[in-house]
Motif scaffolding. Sequence first.
Motif, short mmCIF file in Angstrom:
data_model
loop_
_atom_site.label_atom_id
_atom_site.label_comp_id
_atom_site.label_asym_id
_atom_site.label_seq_id
_atom_site.Cartn_x
_atom_site.Cartn_y
_atom_site.Cartn_z
N ILE A 209 31.81 36.67 39.82
CA ILE A 209 32.84 35.50 39.93
C ILE A 209 33.58 35.49 38.44
CG2 ILE A 209 33.22 33.06 40.00
CD1 ILE A 209 30.66 32.84 41.33
N THR A 210 35.00 35.26 38.57
CA THR A 210 35.76 35.12 37.37
C THR A 210 36.89 34.37 37.94
OG1 THR A 210 36.78 36.33 35.53
CG2 THR A 210 37.02 37.16 37.62
N PHE A 211 38.01 34.09 37.14
CA PHE A 211 39.15 33.27 37.33
C PHE A 211 39.97 34.18 38.28
CE2 PHE A 211 38.20 30.94 33.51
CZ PHE A 211 38.25 29.73 34.08
N ARG B 170 30.37 42.27 45.11
CA ARG B 170 31.49 41.66 45.81
C ARG B 170 32.03 40.87 44.33
NH1 ARG B 170 27.30 41.50 48.71
NH2 ARG B 170 27.37 41.83 50.90
N LEU B 171 33.41 40.83 44.44
CA LEU B 171 34.10 39.99 43.37
C LEU B 171 35.01 38.66 43.83
CD1 LEU B 171 35.14 40.04 40.50
CD2 LEU B 171 37.18 41.53 41.15
N TYR B 172 34.58 37.79 43.44
CA TYR B 172 35.33 36.54 43.77
C TYR B 172 36.08 36.01 42.63
CZ TYR B 172 32.27 36.30 47.88
OH TYR B 172 31.41 36.40 49.01
N TYR B 173 37.09 35.46 43.00
CA TYR B 173 38.01 34.61 42.07
C TYR B 173 37.76 32.97 42.56
CZ TYR B 173 40.60 38.82 41.34
OH TYR B 173 40.94 40.04 40.92
N LEU B 174 37.66 32.23 41.33
CA LEU B 174 37.54 30.81 41.50
C LEU B 174 39.01 30.50 42.19
CD1 LEU B 174 36.34 28.04 40.89
CD2 LEU B 174 37.35 28.03 38.75
N ALA B 175 38.78 29.39 43.27
CA ALA B 175 40.04 29.19 43.98
C ALA B 175 40.33 27.67 43.79
CB ALA B 175 39.79 29.27 45.57
N PRO B 176 41.50 27.41 43.60
CA PRO B 176 42.15 26.06 43.47
C PRO B 176 41.62 25.19 44.52
CG PRO B 176 44.06 27.73 43.16
CD PRO B 176 42.80 28.21 43.61
N SER B 177 41.31 23.89 44.17
CA SER B 177 40.71 23.14 45.24
C SER B 177 40.44 21.70 44.43
CB SER B 177 39.26 23.49 45.53
OG SER B 177 38.34 23.56 44.64
N ALA B 178 39.93 20.71 45.22
CA ALA B 178 39.51 19.36 44.74
C ALA B 178 38.58 19.68 43.81
CB ALA B 178 39.21 18.54 45.82
N ALA B 179 37.74 20.40 43.67
CA ALA B 179 36.70 20.67 42.61
C ALA B 179 37.41 21.12 41.34
CB ALA B 179 35.62 21.70 43.07
N PHE C 208 36.00 29.97 46.59
CA PHE C 208 36.10 31.14 46.11
C PHE C 208 36.66 32.04 46.99
CE2 PHE C 208 32.49 28.84 44.23
CZ PHE C 208 32.66 29.15 42.97
N THR C 209 37.61 32.91 46.45
CA THR C 209 38.25 34.05 47.03
C THR C 209 37.74 35.16 46.76
OG1 THR C 209 40.36 32.45 47.20
CG2 THR C 209 40.59 34.97 47.49
N LEU C 210 37.56 36.03 48.04
CA LEU C 210 36.86 37.30 48.16
C LEU C 210 38.04 38.35 47.70
CD1 LEU C 210 34.30 39.10 48.18
CD2 LEU C 210 35.05 39.22 50.54
N ALA C 211 37.86 39.11 46.32
CA ALA C 211 38.90 39.87 45.92
C ALA C 211 38.41 41.29 46.35
CB ALA C 211 39.15 39.65 44.46
N ARG C 212 37.19 41.62 46.27
CA ARG C 212 36.68 42.98 46.34
C ARG C 212 35.13 42.97 47.14
NH1 ARG C 212 40.74 43.52 44.08
NH2 ARG C 212 41.31 44.99 42.36
N PRO C 213 35.16 43.65 48.42
CA PRO C 213 36.01 44.31 49.15
C PRO C 213 37.14 43.36 49.81
CG PRO C 213 34.06 44.10 50.46
CD PRO C 213 33.91 43.45 48.97
N ILE C 214 38.14 43.99 50.26
CA ILE C 214 39.35 43.36 50.81
C ILE C 214 38.76 43.33 52.45
CG2 ILE C 214 41.64 43.41 51.58
CD1 ILE C 214 42.18 44.80 48.78
N VAL C 215 38.84 42.28 53.01
CA VAL C 215 38.25 42.15 54.40
C VAL C 215 39.26 41.33 55.19
CG1 VAL C 215 35.89 42.41 53.63
CG2 VAL C 215 36.83 40.28 53.89
#
Length: 236
Positions: free
Chosen positions: A109-111, A141-150, A211-218
């Motif tokens: 996980i990263t920004f 898997r690489l995830y990006y922190l997604a903007p949200s209420a949190a 969180f948004t999945l950046a890798r792999p692209i699905v």
Amino acid sequence: MAQRTLLVVLAHPDDESFPMGGTLAKYAAEGARVTLVCATRGEAGIPGLSAADTAQIRTRELQAAAAALGLADVRFLGYLDGQLAAADADTVVGQLVNILRAVGPQTVITFGPDGISGHPDHLAIHRMTTSAFDQAALPARLYYLAPSAATLQGCGVIPSQELAGGSVAAIDVADHLVTKVRAIQCHASQDPPFSGPPEIEAERLTCHEYFTLARPIVGNDTGWTDLFEPTLMRTS
């Protein structure tokens, strides 16, 4: 079954607690080994104090927050708060590649490209972590922190609308909100917004972090509820 391993790469002390502490607490409580890499020690984060004194305070705060969340390991890259974007990118990426290969995470996980707050250090660690992930070539898997209420609650800013495409995972952190508040309160120098009894403050927090999945692209599916879910590896 091998222990699940999560690697989180962020810029400053408190980045781990305010926007995503529930997720980190959840996976740690479920037995995953969670390692945090922090690029700086937050040297610019306490007005009126020297960088050295601020770094000592914020390092202690991060160590306390990590203990509250149940993190297994905290590693610092050694860059100065506010100057990460000016660091030699190849050097930082090389450090991260080495850590990725040593830790061997299934999930990272990263920004995202918005950095949530747009902080230059957040944007830099996004670029550097993504590059390192690609170079390390791990089956992860690489995830990006997604903007949200949190992230709005935790960071106190209206999130950018510059979203990374990809599948979105909604992590239910309802059972870990008290722990999240305790971790947030460890960062006392940052005037945490939830300063009352953790059990009461937890009732004010949203129950999901995204969180948004950046890798792999699905594709652009929604509805994922687990950052380790094997079906995320499917092709679209």
